[in-house]
Design a protein around this motif. Structure first.
Motif: not given
Length: 167
Positions: A18, A21-22, A39, A42, A46-48, A50, A54, A81
């Motif tokens: 997270y 990504g941010r 993203a 998010e 919410e990310m988890r 999806r 990964w 991503r």
């Protein structure tokens, strides 16, 4: 640099993904002049949630340097991503992850990905690894996205249509 699957049910892994990504999407937002990247809005929850697979690249000290996430769509793969910790930019992390998945996880399968059309580093990476640039599109006002695809059967380093330095 070790590459291994990521388990986002692990709080430390999910937090690292997270955070990276941010940070990476904040850089992309500056590059493309658009801060509405989904993203970025998010939440961790919410990310988890999806439905993605990964994979992460780790430094020798065990810290996560970057990750790639994808969905399976029929026979094809859609990369959702590809993010690198900004402190690790320009060290080959994104190339390593992308080459690994193309050669080891989905050799011979069609792969699609999109990125901001003004994200020159990402555009260059995909073209260098043999992705053919498809049509640009605008999913939101002020945002132009570039689409890329690699045909089934294309090896991980074979140039495709639109390849800037392999064709």
């Amino acid at each position: 640099m070790p590459i291994r699957p990521l388990d986002l049910t692990d709080d430390a892994i999910a937090d690292a993904v997270y955070r990276i990504g941010r940070a990476a999407y904040a850089v992309e937002a500056q590059l493309i002049g658009f801060d509405g990247i989904p993203a970025l809005g998010e939440s961790l929850t919410e990310m988890r949630a999806r439905p993605l697979h990964w994979l992460g690249a780790f430094s020798g000290d065990g810290s996560l340097d970057g990750f790639l996430a994808w969905e399976v769509e029929g026979e094809g793969i859609c990369i959702d991503r590809l993010c690198v910790d900004p402190g690790r930019f320009r060290r080959g992390v994104a190339s390593l992850l992308l080459r690994h998945v193309l050669a080891e996880l989905f050799p011979g399968r069609p792969v699609e990905v999109t990125t901001g059309a003004a994200n020159a580093p990402a555009v260059t990476l995909y073209e260098r690894l043999g992705f053919a640039r498809g049509p640009d599109f605008s999913p939101a006002p002020g945002l132009t996205m570039a689409s890329f695809a690699r045909a089934a059967g294309c090896g991980p380093w074979e140039g495709g249509r639109g390849s800037s330095d392999l064709g």
